[in-house]
Design an enzyme around this catalytic site. Structure first.
Site, mmCIF file in Angstrom:
data_model
loop_
_atom_site.group_PDB
_atom_site.id
_atom_site.type_symbol
_atom_site.label_atom_id
_atom_site.label_comp_id
_atom_site.label_asym_id
_atom_site.label_seq_id
_atom_site.Cartn_x
_atom_site.Cartn_y
_atom_site.Cartn_z
ATOM 1 N N GLY A 1 0.868 -1.212 -0.300
ATOM 2 C CA GLY A 1 0.121 -0.062 0.117
ATOM 3 C C GLY A 1 0.895 1.349 -0.163
ATOM 4 O O GLY A 1 2.040 1.573 -0.723
ATOM 5 N N SER A 2 0.120 2.147 0.689
ATOM 6 C CA SER A 2 0.824 3.596 0.696
ATOM 7 C C SER A 2 2.554 3.555 1.197
ATOM 8 O O SER A 2 2.948 4.868 1.130
ATOM 9 C CB SER A 2 -0.007 4.650 1.722
ATOM 10 O OG SER A 2 -1.131 4.684 1.000
ATOM 11 N N THR A 3 2.770 2.650 1.761
ATOM 12 C CA THR A 3 4.190 2.887 2.266
ATOM 13 C C THR A 3 5.467 2.348 1.149
ATOM 14 O O THR A 3 6.581 2.837 1.233
ATOM 15 C CB THR A 3 4.447 1.372 3.118
ATOM 16 O OG1 THR A 3 4.102 0.150 2.647
ATOM 17 C CG2 THR A 3 3.791 1.641 4.592
#
Length: 572
Positions: free
Chosen positions: A290-292
């Protein structure tokens, strides 16, 4: 009449000569065996009475980086029996069963089934005192042998890293399995004399001394491991999560300082062990990050030279459509700088950047950061994940890669990538063993770019409007990124109500020392966003870890100095 033999006297002489030769040969063989070649008869006698009993070797000690024991070997007594001999003392079977803690009926049935055999284990792993108490009963056919059993002082706290051995003291999981040959010693030999029934007559000598196994010092810091274990257990209980993992890495050396998972198990008592609890999820479970991943997409954009930190991207109206796919942001969008894209975690913003620069720069940065590759740790069962490399990148694939979908990673890989950002873009190999000499790294991201991205991540945590406020650490500047990803179903789609929550970060930013990743699987109550679930765990563990490691604070409040007015005579 004349005898037939008298007609051929030479035949009689030949028979006498042959008999004389045979007697001579037998006599010479007797003299040869008894006087000249004595070893033959001695060897035949030894083969029927002389035996070699193995002397168990002491398995090597496993410690943490500070010498705290994680796995030790303790002497135990194993009792074995000769079922043939035991048949003669059936009246004492009940007494034997009570002494070794077994049901009399079960022991009786087993001994009857093995009545024709000469060996069977009665019980293994007794303390020497317990074994001696049984031997003092002097039950014919009951014997003892010395063995070693593994004990794990840290119990469930370090179980997934250390692993365990089986009843024969062979490594079966974790580092016990990965370094089994290193830890296992070489058994010795003791020469004894036994009678035809296998009873010990005389202990002759030790023919080969046992060589103990070599010690193994892990990179794990048991203090940090306890912290990680405690906080993970708390977050699983608080949010009703299915599982959780936490990995901490020394940014400069690549040593893994902590690796904890929930659920876990006690390697000292595996009677009711559930297979799911044995999974070292930090290295075995793969997931879409995801956003990591967005900081690495931003690094790729900066690396092309087309974007600067102050570059502005229009994310209005908070969504965009690519073919039959719609990409949405949590916020309504607007004009955002690259820092703003990370702070708002804008899928639209990072997708527009990726579509502008193309998929290759993003793929290159992720590949150089170690995604989709073996970490080199050699841990049993470790997975490498998947970083797709399409011959022709479609827009949907390019955009999804930029915001962390379409690839799979492990928690260790993600922590390693953030350690790279904290180490000025230098990729240092990971290690689960304590290192006496620093490893040589490879510069994979420009130093200026990695520093710039870290400052953007600082804004995510410390400035208003960022999604990582709950990861703040008093006294230290922290940079990090939260993430939330839907879980994949068995049919290849995404679930509607099952998520993974992430937080990955580095501290302190003035001189980064520790990179950490928190993964919480399927939080079911109280929320599921990474900034809400995983970020507080990161903040609590990082705060205590930095203090335990005596890392100098880099975000202390300024002390105001006040000059007092001088009194009469120049005195204050």
């Amino acid at each position: 009449m004349r005898l037939q033999g008298a007609l051929y006297p030479w035949r009689f002489r030949i028979v006498l000569l042959l008999l004389a030769l045979m007697v001579g040969a037998i006599g010479w063989r007797i003299v040869d065996l008894q006087v000249v070649d004595q070893d033959f008869l001695q060897g035949q006698g030894d083969a029927r009475s002389l035996r070699h009993i193995p002397i168990p070797a002491h398995r090597g000690l496993i410690t943490d980086r500070n010498g705290e024991p994680l796995a030790v070997s303790t002497p135990v007594t194993t009792l074995w029996g000769n079922p043939r001999e035991l048949q003669a003392v059936r009246e004492r079977w009940a007494e034997l069963a009570r002494a070794i803690g077994q049901e009399p009926e079960a022991l009786s049935e087993r001994l009857q089934q093995q009545a024709g055999r000469e060996f069977t284990y009665l019980v293994r792993g007794l303390t020497p005192e317990q074994g001696q108490q049984v031997l003092e009963l002097k039950i014919p056919g009951v014997y003892a042998q010395e063995e070693f059993r593994r004990f794990y002082p840290a119990g469930e706290v370090a179980a997934h890293v250390v692993g365990f051995t089986d009843i024969d003291d062979r490594g079966r999981e974790g580092m016990e399995l990965a370094y089994d040959e290193w830890l296992a010693g070489v058994p010795g030999k003791r020469q004894v004399i036994k009678d035809r029934r296998g009873r010990l007559i005389k202990d002759v000598q030790v023919t080969q001394n046992a060589k103990p196994g070599k010690a193994l010092a892990l990179s794990i810091d048991l203090r940090l491991q306890y912290l990680a274990h405690s906080e993970l257990r708390s977050v699983v209980q608080e949010f009703g999560a299915k599982a959780a993992s936490l990995v901490m890495i020394d940014v400069k050396t690549g040593e893994i300082l902590a690796m904890a998972n929930q659920p876990t198990y006690n390697p000292n008592n595996r009677r009711n062990l559930q297979p799911a609890a044995m999974r070292n999820r930090a290295m075995i479970d793969v997931f879409e990050p995801g956003s990591t991943i967005k900081p690495f997409s931003i690094a790729a954009a900066l690396g092309t030279g087309k974007y600067k930190p102050e570059s502005v991207v229009d994310t209005s109206p908070g969504s965009m459509r690519i073919g039959r796919y719609t990409i949405r942001d949590v916020s309504r969008g607007g004009l955002l700088t690259l820092t703003g894209i990370l702070m708002k975690s804008s899928n639209v913003g990072v997708s527009k950047i990726a579509l502008d620069i193309g998929a290759e720069p993003v793929y290159s940065v992720l590949q150089q950061a170690g995604f989709g590759q073996d970490t080199g740790l050699g841990f049993p069962g470790e997975r490498v994940g998947n970083l797709p490399n399409h011959r022709r990148w479609h827009d949907a694939e390019t955009a999804s890669l930029a915001y962390g979908y379409g690839l799979s990673v492990t928690a260790v890989q993600l922590a390693h990538a953030y350690a790279l950002l904290g180490n000025d873009g230098v990729n240092v190999p990971l290690s689960l063993l304590r290192l006496d000499q620093p490893q040589k790294g490879v510069q994979v991201i420009d130093r200026h770019i990695s520093s710039t991205v870290l400052q953007m991540l600082r804004a995510v945590v410390e400035e208003d409007g960022g999604g990582g406020a709950r990861a703040r650490v008093p006294g230290y500047h922290v940079g990090g990124k939260s993430g939330t990803a839907k879980k994949i179903t068995g049919t290849g789609g995404y679930t509607e109500d099952a998520y993974r929550s992430f937080f990955a970060g580095v501290a302190p930013l003035a001189n980064p020392r520790i990179a950490a990743v928190v993964v919480v699987d399927e939080p079911s109550k109280g929320g599921y966003y990474g900034g809400l679930v995983a970020a507080p765990v990161f903040g609590k563990v990082m705060a205590r870890a930095l203090r335990l490691m005596n890392v100098t604070p880099d975000n202390l409040p300024q002390v105001k100095t006040v000059q007092a007015a001088a009194g009469k005579g120049g005195r204050i």
